[in-house]
Motif scaffolding. Sequence first.
Motif, mmCIF file in Angstrom:
data_model
loop_
_atom_site.group_PDB
_atom_site.id
_atom_site.type_symbol
_atom_site.label_atom_id
_atom_site.label_comp_id
_atom_site.label_asym_id
_atom_site.label_seq_id
_atom_site.Cartn_x
_atom_site.Cartn_y
_atom_site.Cartn_z
ATOM 1 N N LEU A 57 -7.908 11.160 -9.388
ATOM 2 C CA LEU A 57 -7.819 12.510 -10.515
ATOM 3 C C LEU A 57 -6.286 13.237 -10.223
ATOM 4 C CD1 LEU A 57 -11.708 12.849 -10.316
ATOM 5 C CD2 LEU A 57 -10.391 12.075 -12.878
ATOM 6 N N VAL A 58 -6.388 12.846 -8.041
ATOM 7 C CA VAL A 58 -5.477 13.817 -7.627
ATOM 8 C C VAL A 58 -4.721 12.784 -6.662
ATOM 9 C CG1 VAL A 58 -7.040 15.670 -7.502
ATOM 10 C CG2 VAL A 58 -7.347 14.478 -5.961
ATOM 11 N N ASP A 59 -3.642 13.451 -6.470
ATOM 12 C CA ASP A 59 -2.574 13.008 -6.179
ATOM 13 C C ASP A 59 -2.574 13.607 -4.765
ATOM 14 O OD1 ASP A 59 -0.478 10.272 -5.875
ATOM 15 O OD2 ASP A 59 1.255 12.213 -6.572
ATOM 16 N N SER A 60 -3.376 12.904 -3.720
ATOM 17 C CA SER A 60 -3.820 13.025 -2.627
ATOM 18 C C SER A 60 -3.276 11.464 -1.272
ATOM 19 C CB SER A 60 -5.056 13.333 -2.932
ATOM 20 O OG SER A 60 -6.283 12.320 -3.054
ATOM 21 N N GLU A 61 -3.380 10.333 -1.675
ATOM 22 C CA GLU A 61 -3.434 9.804 -0.984
ATOM 23 C C GLU A 61 -1.973 9.832 0.487
ATOM 24 O OE1 GLU A 61 -5.769 8.292 0.104
ATOM 25 O OE2 GLU A 61 -7.033 7.188 -1.725
ATOM 26 N N PRO A 62 -1.097 10.209 -0.540
ATOM 27 C CA PRO A 62 0.063 10.077 0.565
ATOM 28 C C PRO A 62 -0.198 11.466 1.773
ATOM 29 C CG PRO A 62 0.480 10.189 -1.869
ATOM 30 C CD PRO A 62 -0.337 10.517 -1.848
ATOM 31 N N LEU A 63 -0.996 12.699 1.001
ATOM 32 C CA LEU A 63 -1.109 13.424 2.238
ATOM 33 C C LEU A 63 -1.923 13.525 3.309
ATOM 34 C CD1 LEU A 63 -0.847 16.591 -0.765
ATOM 35 C CD2 LEU A 63 0.835 15.548 0.625
ATOM 36 N N SER A 64 -2.911 12.510 2.672
ATOM 37 C CA SER A 64 -4.728 12.340 3.576
ATOM 38 C C SER A 64 -3.878 11.390 4.765
ATOM 39 C CB SER A 64 -5.918 11.922 2.189
ATOM 40 O OG SER A 64 -5.389 10.753 1.890
ATOM 41 N N LEU A 65 -3.394 10.295 4.154
ATOM 42 C CA LEU A 65 -2.803 9.490 4.778
ATOM 43 C C LEU A 65 -2.000 9.771 5.803
ATOM 44 C CD1 LEU A 65 -2.345 6.017 2.246
ATOM 45 C CD2 LEU A 65 -4.514 6.612 3.855
ATOM 46 N N ALA A 66 -1.238 9.804 5.239
ATOM 47 C CA ALA A 66 0.252 10.952 6.701
ATOM 48 C C ALA A 66 -1.157 11.723 7.708
ATOM 49 C CB ALA A 66 0.984 11.820 5.937
ATOM 50 N N CYS A 67 -1.773 12.417 7.473
ATOM 51 C CA CYS A 67 -2.476 13.202 8.128
ATOM 52 C C CYS A 67 -3.302 12.064 9.282
ATOM 53 C CB CYS A 67 -4.059 13.951 7.878
ATOM 54 S SG CYS A 67 -2.719 15.627 7.090
ATOM 55 N N LEU A 68 -3.995 11.323 8.824
ATOM 56 C CA LEU A 68 -4.577 9.962 9.093
ATOM 57 C C LEU A 68 -3.455 9.551 9.933
ATOM 58 C CD1 LEU A 68 -7.285 8.639 9.721
ATOM 59 C CD2 LEU A 68 -6.976 7.359 7.974
ATOM 60 N N THR A 69 -2.344 8.767 9.986
ATOM 61 C CA THR A 69 -2.207 8.235 11.100
ATOM 62 C C THR A 69 -1.754 9.191 11.974
ATOM 63 O OG1 THR A 69 -0.846 6.956 8.750
ATOM 64 C CG2 THR A 69 0.360 6.819 10.893
ATOM 65 N N ALA A 70 -0.886 10.722 11.573
ATOM 66 C CA ALA A 70 -0.513 10.794 12.918
ATOM 67 C C ALA A 70 -1.521 11.496 13.703
ATOM 68 C CB ALA A 70 0.202 12.163 12.046
ATOM 69 N N GLY A 71 -2.454 11.695 12.879
ATOM 70 C CA GLY A 71 -3.851 11.906 14.672
ATOM 71 C C GLY A 71 -4.821 10.213 14.608
ATOM 72 N N LEU A 72 -4.611 9.130 14.455
ATOM 73 C CA LEU A 72 -4.774 8.114 15.179
ATOM 74 C C LEU A 72 -3.346 7.789 16.087
ATOM 75 C CD1 LEU A 72 -5.624 6.003 12.141
ATOM 76 C CD2 LEU A 72 -7.116 6.719 14.026
ATOM 77 N N ASN A 73 -2.022 8.052 15.686
ATOM 78 C CA ASN A 73 -1.313 7.809 16.609
ATOM 79 C C ASN A 73 -1.352 8.864 18.337
ATOM 80 O OD1 ASN A 73 1.367 7.696 14.382
ATOM 81 N ND2 ASN A 73 0.206 6.321 14.968
ATOM 82 N N ARG A 74 -2.098 9.952 17.673
ATOM 83 C CA ARG A 74 -2.504 10.726 18.586
ATOM 84 C C ARG A 74 -2.994 10.602 19.410
ATOM 85 N NH1 ARG A 74 -2.328 15.150 14.793
ATOM 86 N NH2 ARG A 74 -4.646 15.386 15.124
ATOM 87 N N ILE A 75 -4.459 9.820 19.343
ATOM 88 C CA ILE A 75 -5.514 9.388 20.320
ATOM 89 C C ILE A 75 -5.231 7.464 20.837
ATOM 90 C CG2 ILE A 75 -6.701 11.013 19.706
ATOM 91 C CD1 ILE A 75 -8.469 8.587 17.602
ATOM 92 N N GLY A 76 -3.226 7.499 20.489
ATOM 93 C CA GLY A 76 -3.408 6.349 21.358
ATOM 94 C C GLY A 76 -3.607 5.331 20.439
ATOM 95 N N VAL A 77 -3.516 5.356 19.304
ATOM 96 C CA VAL A 77 -3.748 3.709 18.336
ATOM 97 C C VAL A 77 -2.073 3.777 17.449
ATOM 98 C CG1 VAL A 77 -4.690 2.601 15.876
ATOM 99 C CG2 VAL A 77 -5.842 4.680 17.331
#
Length: 225
Positions: free
Chosen positions: A19-39
């Motif tokens: 319904l909404v084109d959210s995945e590129p946005l949410s996946l980018a935030c998730l990737t950045a967050g995981l990188n910050r905690i050492g993943v």
Amino acid sequence: MDVHAQKPGLVIFDCDGVLVDSEPLSLACLTAGLNRIGVAIEFETVRARFTGTSMVSIMEHIARDYGVTAPPGFVEAVKAETLALFDAELRAMRGVAEAVAALGLPSCVASSSDPVRLRHSLSLTGLLPLFGENVFSSAQVARGKPFPDLFLFAAARMGAAPETCLVIEDSVPGVTAARSAGMRVAGFTGGGHWGHDPAGADLVRAGAGRVFSDFADLAAVIAGA
């Protein structure tokens, strides 16, 4: 008569990536967050592994396969960052509002997103009035996708037998969940995260009966379901 030859009694829409084109946005935030905690994980890996998956399942996967336990407040921080990005950039899929309004069939939303993000996304994009209270989240069931719980819950709340339902999904976990629930599935590949495979081969392998990428084709997809 074979119920699979009949018009669906209920159309169940996933939200993110459908319904909404959210995945590129949410996946980018998730990737950045995981990188910050050492993943050490890249966007494409996050897309392939976690599209359509709840945060609970994602963090279980990270702890098991990467040996990283998220610090307190991590999930809440990623959710807040995602909502802020949504406020700035989230858009409805092209043609979806018109297609849903013209359905002429009962419909609802069943999403892995938490209730706050889900209703926020639908409100931001003007889609919430199309579904009213018929919006269901994985937070309402014991197990999220790829388990069938959410789709079975949504069908029960809508008074529809599973075999009469058609699910519109963009992810392998979502297709798997719908098929496990005994429902028909159409795969949608019109979101910004599907440039790698517009034909939806992964969705077909998971059990999608048809694949489409433009909501102008929704009526034809439903007629052929």
